[in-house]
Design an enzyme around this catalytic site. Structure first.
Site, short mmCIF file in Angstrom:
data_model
loop_
_atom_site.label_atom_id
_atom_site.label_comp_id
_atom_site.label_asym_id
_atom_site.label_seq_id
_atom_site.Cartn_x
_atom_site.Cartn_y
_atom_site.Cartn_z
N LYS A 1 0.86 -1.19 0.00
CA LYS A 1 0.00 0.00 0.00
C LYS A 1 0.89 1.24 0.00
CE LYS A 1 -2.23 1.58 3.74
NZ LYS A 1 -1.95 3.02 3.73
N LYS B 1 -7.26 7.94 -0.23
CA LYS B 1 -8.49 8.36 0.47
C LYS B 1 -9.16 9.49 -0.29
CE LYS B 1 -7.03 6.82 5.01
NZ LYS B 1 -5.58 6.71 4.73
N ASP C 1 -13.13 13.89 -3.13
CA ASP C 1 -13.39 15.12 -3.87
C ASP C 1 -14.65 14.97 -4.71
OD1 ASP C 1 -12.92 17.69 -5.07
OD2 ASP C 1 -10.79 17.42 -4.62
N SER D 1 -9.18 3.90 11.68
CA SER D 1 -8.57 3.19 12.81
C SER D 1 -8.16 4.11 13.97
CB SER D 1 -7.33 2.44 12.32
OG SER D 1 -6.41 3.35 11.73
N VAL E 1 -2.84 -2.48 12.79
CA VAL E 1 -2.09 -3.54 13.51
C VAL E 1 -0.68 -3.02 13.77
CG1 VAL E 1 -1.05 -5.83 13.28
CG2 VAL E 1 -3.42 -5.47 12.57
N GLY E 2 -0.18 -3.25 14.98
CA GLY E 2 1.20 -2.87 15.30
C GLY E 2 1.25 -1.52 15.98
N ALA E 3 1.78 -0.50 15.29
CA ALA E 3 2.02 0.81 15.91
C ALA E 3 0.75 1.43 16.52
CB ALA E 3 2.62 1.76 14.88
N ARG F 1 4.43 0.92 10.22
CA ARG F 1 5.62 1.18 11.04
C ARG F 1 6.22 -0.05 11.69
NH1 ARG F 1 2.55 5.94 14.05
NH2 ARG F 1 0.83 4.72 13.19
P1 XMP Z 1 0.81 2.02 10.57
O1 XMP Z 1 2.19 2.57 10.54
O2 XMP Z 1 -0.06 2.65 11.60
O3 XMP Z 1 0.23 2.41 9.13
O4 XMP Z 1 0.78 0.51 10.64
C1 XMP Z 1 -1.13 2.27 8.80
C2 XMP Z 1 -1.34 2.71 7.38
O5 XMP Z 1 -2.70 2.62 7.07
C3 XMP Z 1 -3.25 3.91 6.87
N1 XMP Z 1 -4.45 3.95 7.66
C4 XMP Z 1 -5.66 3.98 7.17
N2 XMP Z 1 -6.09 3.97 5.91
N3 XMP Z 1 -8.29 4.02 6.73
C5 XMP Z 1 -7.42 4.01 5.69
O6 XMP Z 1 -7.85 4.02 4.54
C6 XMP Z 1 -7.92 4.00 8.01
O7 XMP Z 1 -8.71 3.97 8.92
C7 XMP Z 1 -6.53 3.99 8.22
N4 XMP Z 1 -5.83 3.95 9.36
C8 XMP Z 1 -4.53 3.91 8.97
C9 XMP Z 1 -2.24 4.90 7.37
O8 XMP Z 1 -2.34 6.12 6.64
C10 XMP Z 1 -0.98 4.16 7.09
O9 XMP Z 1 -0.62 4.26 5.73
#
Ligand code: XMP
Length: 211
Positions: free
Chosen positions: A31, A61, A64, A111, A166-168, A188
Site C-alpha cells: 500500500k 483516500k 473530492d 482506525s 495492527v502494530g504501531a 511502522r
Molecule cells: P501504521 O504505521 O499505523 O500504518 O501501521 C497504517 C497505514 O494505514 C493507513 N491507515 C488507514 N487507511 N483508513 C485508511 O484508509 C484508516 O482507517 C486507516 N488507518 C490507517 C495509514 O495512513 C498508514 O498508511
C-alpha cells in the site's frame, strides 16, 4: 496466499524499493500513501510492481467531487495501481467515478481515535453504500476488532474487509483476523523495525496461523 499488506509510508525511493524487495515474500500487496508519492513521485507505483510483482494499493483516500476523483484516479491507475482507496462520505457519485476506472476500496470506518467523532456515526450508511456498489473491499479498523465483526456481519459476502491499525496503532493481527478481516495492513511495525524482513516474516507466520 498471504493476507498481509505492507503500508510503505517512507519518502525515499531507494529505501521504499529496498524494503519492498526484502519483505515481498511475505506480502499479498503493497500500500502506498501520500508520503511515498510526494517523496518519490507517482512512478514509484510502477517501480514497486516491477521490483516485487505484487499488487499495489494507492491509499489516496479520495474525497473530492466526482470529476476530480476521476482525474486523479485515471493517472494513478495508469501508473499501475491495482486498487484505490476512496472515502464514501462525499457521496456515491464520487466513489462511482473511481470504480468506473478500476478496483476500489471504500473507507467505512477509520482506525484512529478521531474516527469516533464523524466517521463511526455514519458507518452504517457507508456499509449500505458498499453493499449497493459492491467494491473490491472496505477499510475497517484493526484497532477495534468488535467493529470489524460488526462491519463484516453487515457486509455482503465477497466484499473484502481490509484493516489498518495492527502494530504501531495497537491492533493485534490475531484479534482482527478472528473478527473477520480478510487482510491486515501493517506499516511502522515493519518499515521502522531494524530488520523489516524479519518483522514481516513474523507477522506473516501469525497471520498464517489464522488462515
Ligand atoms: P501504521 O504505521 O499505523 O500504518 O501501521 C497504517 C497505514 O494505514 C493507513 N491507515 C488507514 N487507511 N483508513 C485508511 O484508509 C484508516 O482507517 C486507516 N488507518 C490507517 C495509514 O495512513 C498508514 O498508511
Amino acid at each position: 496466499m498471504s493476507r498481509l499488506i505492507l503500508a510503505l509510508d517512507v519518502y525515499d525511493r531507494e529505501r521504499a524499493l529496498g524494503i519492498a524487495e526484502c519483505t515481498a515474500d511475505y506480502l499479498w500487496a503493497i500500500k502506498v500513501n501520500w508520503p511515498l508519492i510526494i517523496g518519490s513521485g507517482l512512478k514509484i507505483i510502477t517501480e514497486l510492481k516491477q521490483v516485487t510483482g505484487l499488487p499495489v494499493i494507492a491509499d489516496l483516500k479520495l474525497a473530492d467531487i466526482p470529476n476530480t476523483n476521476r482525474l486523479i484516479a485515471r493517472k494513478v491507475f495508469e501508473a499501475g495501481a491495482d486498487y484505490i482507496i476512496a472515502h464514501g462520505f462525499v457521496g456515491r457519485e464520487g466513489v462511482k467515478a473511481v470504480m468506473e476506472l478500476g478496483e476500489t476500496i471504500i473507507v467505512v470506518e477509520m482506525s484512529h481515535p478521531g474516527a469516533k467523532e464523524f466517521i463511526q456515526p455514519v458507518t452504517d450508511k457507508l456499509i449500505e453504500m458498499a453493499n449497493e456498489l459492491e467494491p473490491f473491499g472496505v477499510i475497517a479498523p484493526a484497532t477495534r476488532p468488535e467493529r470489524v465483526s460488526y462491519i463484516r456481519s453487515k457486509l455482503k459476502p465477497g466484499i473484502k474487509v481490509i484493516t489498518p491499525g495492527v502494530g504501531a496503532q495497537g491492533g493485534k493481527a490475531g484479534d482482527v483476523l478472528k473478527a473477520g478481516a480478510d487482510y491486515i495492513i501493517v506499516g511502522r511495525a515493519i518499515y521502522q523495525s531494524e530488520n523489516p524482513r524479519e518483522s514481516a516474516g513474523s507477522i506473516f507466520e501469525e497471520v498464517k496461523a489464522w488462515s
